[in-house]
Design an enzyme around this catalytic site. Sequence first.
Site, PDB file in Angstrom:
ATOM      1  N   ASP A   8       9.017   2.906  -4.690  1.00 53.94           N
ATOM      2  CA  ASP A   8       7.790   3.652  -4.455  1.00 53.94           C
ATOM      3  C   ASP A   8       8.138   5.145  -4.621  1.00 53.94           C
ATOM      4  OD1 ASP A   8       5.252   4.498  -3.308  1.00 53.94           O
ATOM      5  OD2 ASP A   8       6.427   4.922  -1.491  1.00 53.94           O
ATOM      6  N   ASP A  10       6.121   8.472  -3.295  1.00 56.97           N
ATOM      7  CA  ASP A  10       5.934   9.371  -2.151  1.00 56.97           C
ATOM      8  C   ASP A  10       6.415   8.735  -0.847  1.00 56.97           C
ATOM      9  OD1 ASP A  10       4.668  11.382  -3.786  1.00 56.97           O
ATOM     10  OD2 ASP A  10       2.902  10.091  -3.828  1.00 56.97           O
TER      11      ASP A  10
HETATM   12 MG    MG Z   1       4.963   5.799  -0.196  1.00 50.50          MG
END
Ligand code: MG
Length: 188
Positions: A8, A10
């Site tokens: 992922d 952020d």
């Molecule tokens: Mg995230």
Amino acid sequence: MRPAVFFDRDGTVNVEVHYLSRPEQLELLPTVAQTITMLNSQGIAAVVVTNQAGIARGYFPEHRLEAVHLRLHELLAEENAKLDGVYYCPHHPTAGLGAYRKACECRKPSPGMLMAAARDLNLDLTRSLMIGDRDSDLQAGANAGCQTGLVLTGYGQETSAAINLHKVHGIGIFPTVADAVRAWLKQS
Ligand SMILES: [Mg+2]
Ligand SMILES: [Zn+2]
């Protein structure tokens, strides 16, 4: 076919910033670059998969996201780390404007981005790992047939209180991506 680690973005690769939209807001989290360098040296693909509904919502245009991802490649290159791919979903099923309003197959927890990467890069999803800070990351990984690991960066603390690791092929909850990858390599 080779295995991959999917990250992922952020809260996992870089410090969580609400609707991050400018390159100068990018700050890599500890252990990320060194972990990717290690994966590079072992022939394991390193791929970022990120939901970017800020585009659907009209908060920033797609070309701005491309500038952010150029900066991400730059920051990693400074530490000799190379991503094999960055995939993003610009859609939102209800809040999206125009063509961006779409019940797509790429928005996590759907596995579309991981499947696209597997096709593009010839990856073995059953021997791969998805790392993220939210339940939707882990669900996307599990839906693609990968194992998953939760990191405590970003929203990870909140997620850890609610997650059922068993349901998402979870290998554990880890302080950093380095810890997650180390545990995964040890058991595989
Ligand atoms: Mg995230
Ligand atoms: Zn999408």
